[in-house]
Design a protein around this motif. Structure first.
Motif, PDB file in Angstrom:
ATOM      1  N   THR A  97       0.873  -1.177   0.000  1.00 57.08           N
ATOM      2  CA  THR A  97       0.000   0.000   0.000  1.00 57.08           C
ATOM      3  C   THR A  97       0.907   1.222   0.000  1.00 57.08           C
ATOM      4  O   THR A  97       2.117   1.088   0.195  1.00 57.08           O
ATOM      5  CB  THR A  97      -0.929  -0.008   1.232  1.00 57.08           C
ATOM      6  OG1 THR A  97      -1.849   1.067   1.103  1.00 57.08           O
ATOM      7  CG2 THR A  97      -0.154   0.161   2.533  1.00 57.08           C
ATOM      8  N   ILE A  98       0.345   2.393  -0.223  1.00 56.42           N
ATOM      9  CA  ILE A  98       1.251   3.535  -0.343  1.00 56.42           C
ATOM     10  C   ILE A  98       1.774   4.006   1.012  1.00 56.42           C
ATOM     11  O   ILE A  98       1.124   3.856   2.034  1.00 56.42           O
ATOM     12  CB  ILE A  98       0.599   4.714  -1.081  1.00 56.42           C
ATOM     13  CG1 ILE A  98      -0.649   5.147  -0.351  1.00 56.42           C
ATOM     14  CG2 ILE A  98       0.327   4.412  -2.520  1.00 56.42           C
ATOM     15  CD1 ILE A  98      -0.753   6.623  -0.362  1.00 56.42           C
ATOM     16  N   CYS A  99       2.934   4.561   0.973  1.00 58.13           N
ATOM     17  CA  CYS A  99       3.590   5.100   2.166  1.00 58.13           C
ATOM     18  C   CYS A  99       2.895   6.431   2.518  1.00 58.13           C
ATOM     19  O   CYS A  99       2.801   7.319   1.672  1.00 58.13           O
ATOM     20  CB  CYS A  99       5.065   5.322   1.831  1.00 58.13           C
ATOM     21  SG  CYS A  99       5.945   6.341   3.002  1.00 58.13           S
ATOM     22  N   GLN A 100       2.386   6.525   3.741  1.00 58.90           N
ATOM     23  CA  GLN A 100       1.644   7.737   4.126  1.00 58.90           C
ATOM     24  C   GLN A 100       2.562   8.942   4.282  1.00 58.90           C
ATOM     25  O   GLN A 100       2.134  10.085   4.155  1.00 58.90           O
ATOM     26  CB  GLN A 100       0.888   7.497   5.448  1.00 58.90           C
ATOM     27  CG  GLN A 100      -0.278   6.536   5.316  1.00 58.90           C
ATOM     28  CD  GLN A 100      -1.322   6.995   4.289  1.00 58.90           C
ATOM     29  OE1 GLN A 100      -1.498   8.180   4.044  1.00 58.90           O
ATOM     30  NE2 GLN A 100      -1.994   6.038   3.652  1.00 58.90           N
ATOM     31  N   GLY A 109       7.798   4.533  -2.441  1.00 63.61           N
ATOM     32  CA  GLY A 109       6.423   5.037  -2.285  1.00 63.61           C
ATOM     33  C   GLY A 109       5.491   3.974  -1.722  1.00 63.61           C
ATOM     34  O   GLY A 109       4.305   4.218  -1.559  1.00 63.61           O
ATOM     35  N   LEU A 110       6.021   2.774  -1.412  1.00 64.95           N
ATOM     36  CA  LEU A 110       5.158   1.662  -0.973  1.00 64.95           C
ATOM     37  C   LEU A 110       5.599   1.100   0.374  1.00 64.95           C
ATOM     38  O   LEU A 110       6.786   1.095   0.700  1.00 64.95           O
ATOM     39  CB  LEU A 110       5.224   0.519  -1.997  1.00 64.95           C
ATOM     40  CG  LEU A 110       4.746   0.837  -3.413  1.00 64.95           C
ATOM     41  CD1 LEU A 110       4.913  -0.403  -4.297  1.00 64.95           C
ATOM     42  CD2 LEU A 110       3.284   1.280  -3.419  1.00 64.95           C
ATOM     43  N   LEU A 111       4.610   0.599   1.126  1.00 64.89           N
ATOM     44  CA  LEU A 111       4.913  -0.125   2.366  1.00 64.89           C
ATOM     45  C   LEU A 111       4.159  -1.449   2.326  1.00 64.89           C
ATOM     46  O   LEU A 111       3.071  -1.532   1.746  1.00 64.89           O
ATOM     47  CB  LEU A 111       4.448   0.683   3.580  1.00 64.89           C
ATOM     48  CG  LEU A 111       5.224   1.988   3.871  1.00 64.89           C
ATOM     49  CD1 LEU A 111       4.611   2.693   5.069  1.00 64.89           C
ATOM     50  CD2 LEU A 111       6.707   1.725   4.111  1.00 64.89           C
ATOM     51  N   ALA A 112       4.743  -2.454   2.975  1.00 60.86           N
ATOM     52  CA  ALA A 112       4.114  -3.779   2.993  1.00 60.86           C
ATOM     53  C   ALA A 112       2.816  -3.735   3.804  1.00 60.86           C
ATOM     54  O   ALA A 112       2.697  -2.976   4.760  1.00 60.86           O
ATOM     55  CB  ALA A 112       5.077  -4.778   3.611  1.00 60.86           C
ATOM     56  N   LEU A 158      -4.099  -0.267  -7.930  1.00 57.16           N
ATOM     57  CA  LEU A 158      -4.405  -1.212  -6.841  1.00 57.16           C
ATOM     58  C   LEU A 158      -3.749  -0.751  -5.534  1.00 57.16           C
ATOM     59  O   LEU A 158      -4.375  -0.723  -4.483  1.00 57.16           O
ATOM     60  CB  LEU A 158      -3.884  -2.605  -7.234  1.00 57.16           C
ATOM     61  CG  LEU A 158      -4.031  -3.692  -6.186  1.00 57.16           C
ATOM     62  CD1 LEU A 158      -5.450  -4.255  -6.227  1.00 57.16           C
ATOM     63  CD2 LEU A 158      -3.034  -4.825  -6.400  1.00 57.16           C
ATOM     64  N   HIS A 159      -2.468  -0.391  -5.615  1.00 58.86           N
ATOM     65  CA  HIS A 159      -1.745   0.024  -4.407  1.00 58.86           C
ATOM     66  C   HIS A 159      -2.356   1.277  -3.775  1.00 58.86           C
ATOM     67  O   HIS A 159      -2.193   1.518  -2.586  1.00 58.86           O
ATOM     68  CB  HIS A 159      -0.281   0.329  -4.742  1.00 58.86           C
ATOM     69  CG  HIS A 159       0.494  -0.900  -5.147  1.00 58.86           C
ATOM     70  ND1 HIS A 159       1.589  -0.839  -5.966  1.00 58.86           N
ATOM     71  CD2 HIS A 159       0.326  -2.206  -4.836  1.00 58.86           C
ATOM     72  CE1 HIS A 159       2.067  -2.056  -6.156  1.00 58.86           C
ATOM     73  NE2 HIS A 159       1.316  -2.909  -5.486  1.00 58.86           N
ATOM     74  N   ARG A 160      -3.050   2.086  -4.583  1.00 65.28           N
ATOM     75  CA  ARG A 160      -3.583   3.370  -4.096  1.00 65.28           C
ATOM     76  C   ARG A 160      -5.076   3.319  -3.804  1.00 65.28           C
ATOM     77  O   ARG A 160      -5.686   4.334  -3.501  1.00 65.28           O
ATOM     78  CB  ARG A 160      -3.287   4.465  -5.138  1.00 65.28           C
ATOM     79  CG  ARG A 160      -1.827   4.850  -5.134  1.00 65.28           C
ATOM     80  CD  ARG A 160      -1.377   5.571  -6.374  1.00 65.28           C
ATOM     81  NE  ARG A 160       0.036   5.893  -6.225  1.00 65.28           N
ATOM     82  CZ  ARG A 160       1.034   5.010  -6.368  1.00 65.28           C
ATOM     83  NH1 ARG A 160       0.750   3.750  -6.696  1.00 65.28           N
ATOM     84  NH2 ARG A 160       2.289   5.356  -6.168  1.00 65.28           N
TER      85      ARG A 160
END
Ligand SMILES: Cc1cc2nc3c(=O)[nH]c(=O)nc-3n(C[C@H](O)[C@H](O)[C@H](O)COP(=O)(O)OP(=O)(O)OC[C@H]3O[C@@H](n4cnc5c(N)ncnc54)[C@H](O)[C@@H]3O)c2cc1C
Length: 477
Positions: free
Chosen positions: A9-12, A66-69, A100-102
């Motif tokens: 998912t995206i990194c906040q 830009g992504l985190l698990a 999808l990730h966002r």
């Protein structure tokens, strides 16, 4: 492909951008204010100062991806526009993954019946995109091969240029700023994207877009041909990721405005297993060397395709009519022509003659005139990415790289510009996202299209035979 163990998912912290911007110093803000005051005194006659921008740096929380698990993939948030992605090639699949990730809702439509419907066998070199794919949740490409040496030969086998990390390390030149190029089969990269997406059932296979129509308040109606029947669908935004012969583009701006432009040459491609060449014991076949050989007319480029095979790409000038004719004759004729033209140094004749006809293809090379942002200005909630927007010759290996960058950029801009509680329904997706995206995409890719077209000329000319340890593009003029 190596299985990525997690969903993303995206990194906040950086909102999925992978970058953060430094605060603008008080002094810089003050200087800007002074310049602005001065400008206002000129009553608009001078040049307005540009507002200062904070320097960007890699986000420490996500190491720049830009992504985190996350344990589960993010739920789609229907407050975002629903995107119809037309085309499940490199660009379309990458866009679907980035959405999808966002949590941006999307449906991905592909004309092919399934993943392996056609022979799609050729290799790609990931250049800038070898970093960008981390932004798509792909942190390792098990099938990817890294090259460390690049050689250029005359037909007799004399080396006239060499570069790459092996050479730089030997000659003590600092390599830290050099990018690593990863070679990978197009289908392996597509498979990695498909796995990120969650598998085959995440794509509407066998859906060929026929047309689409925008309605003022109710989004866009799309019609597809599916198993010989017409099927309708709806979306808020249509993205044409449907390749060089894009039907979305044709409907948006017509075929005549920027028709296919023949670049004066044909390419013939083949994939050869190294097992068929073992007896040659040739150092060029070490799975880490790229080599090319040219005579000022024909040029062959050979690169690792997988750890057990090489891909070759022979190109030479030919009239469009002749090129179409040869391509239509099929693999047998293409192989014969390729062998006839390359009775050069080892292992070239051996590679070509050991290539199975099933793994040979060939086609005339085209691009299109560059699109200007104004052309898309009135396109409403419809845009283009990848080859649909900016097709280019394969000689710079940039097409897929640009398609991946387009996909990630578009998803990031939609995420920001069309977030829930934004006014995208009222202001329009074009104003909130597409104008910014198209301006960035067309500017970034224009130079690649031009360089790729120039390469189609100079790689088949005497210029390529110039002796110098540098990639051929460095002395193209
Ligand atoms: C021999 C060769 C070597 C190359 N080497 C490199 C390289 O080294 N590096 C690099 O970066 N690039 C390379 N490229 C270019 C690269 O492959 C393309 O630029 C890239 O695939 C473009 O991706 P795309 O998603 O825009 O289009 P594509 O990958 O062409 O995908 C388009 C998809 O849309 C589908 N489609 C079409 N019409 C419809 C419709 N009406 N409805 C639904 N679906 C539709 C198609 O079936 C297809 O799956 C090479 C290309 C070739 C041919």
């Amino acid at each position: 492909m190596e299985k990525e163990p997690l969903n993303w998912t995206i990194c906040q912290e950086c909102l999925g951008r992978g970058k953060k911007s430094r605060r603008i110093s008080k002094k810089t803000r003050l200087l800007y204010q002074i310049a602005l005051d001065e400008f206002e005194k000129t009553l608009g006659k001078g040049t307005a100062p540009l507002p200062p921008k904070g320097n960007l740096y890699s986000c420490p929380d996500c190491s720049g991806s830009g992504l985190l698990a996350t344990a589960n993939p993010p739920e789609a948030n229907e407050e975002y526009p629903h995107i119809a992605i037309i085309g499940g090639g490199i660009g379309g699949m990458a866009l679907a993954v980035a959405c999808l990730h966002r949590g941006i809702p999307f449906t991905l439509y592909e004309r092919d019946k399934d993943f392996n419907a056609r022979s799609q066998g050729y290799g790609l070199t990931l250049q800038q995109a070898s970093k960008a794919i981390q932004g798509l949740g792909i942190f390792s490409l098990k099938e990817g091969v890294i090259s460390t040496r690049h050689l250029v030969h005359t037909p007799e086998g004399k080396v006239i240029a060499e570069w790459g990390t092996r050479k730089w390390i030997q000659s003590d030149i600092k390599t830290s700023s050099k990018r690593t190029n990863v070679h990978i089969a197009r289908q392996s990269l597509r498979l990695a994207l498909l796995e990120q997406l969650g598998g085959n059932n995440k794509i509407q296979w066998g859906h060929q877009l026929l047309d689409f129509k925008e309605h003022d308040d109710e989004g866009i109606d799309l019609s597809f041909q599916v198993d010989g029947k017409i099927k309708k669908a709806k979306a808020d935004l249509v993205v044409g990721a449907d390749g060089i012969r894009s039907s979305v583009r044709r409907q948006l701006i017509g075929e005549n405005a920027t028709s296919l432009r023949y670049l004066g040459c044909i390419v013939i491609l083949g994939i050869c297993p190294l097992s068929a060449l073992q007896h040659l014991n040739n150092a060029l076949l070490d799975s880490a060397t790229i080599f090319q050989t040219a005579n000022g007319n024909e040029r062959i480029y050979i690169m690792p395709y997988s750890s057990g095979s090489v891909m070759w790409q022979l190109s030479f000038p030919m009239s469009e009519e002749e090129a179409k004719l040869l391509s239509n004759k099929g693999p047998g004729a293409l192989k014969e022509e390729a062998c006839r033209r390359t009775q050069w140094h080892a292992p070239i004749p051996q590679i070509l003659s050991s290539t199975d006809e099933n793994l040979i293809s060939g086609y005339p090379v085209y691009d299109r005139e560059l699109l200007k942002p104004e052309v898309l200005e009135k396109s409403g909630p419809v845009t283009l990415i990848g080859d649909a927007a900016h097709p280019m010759s394969p000689f710079k290996g940039q097409g897929a790289n640009q398609a991946l960058l387009d996909a990630l950029t578009l998803a990031r801009i939609i995420f920001k510009g069309c977030r829930p509680l934004s006014d995208w329904r009222k202001a329009g997706i074009r104003k909130n996202a597409l104008m910014e995206f198209e301006s960035e995409m067309l500017q970034r890719s224009a130079v690649k299209v031009q360089d790729s077209a120039e390469a189609a000329q100079f790689l088949h000319s005497e210029i390529v035979l110039h002796e110098s340890d540098a990639p051929r593009r460095w002395f193209k003029k």
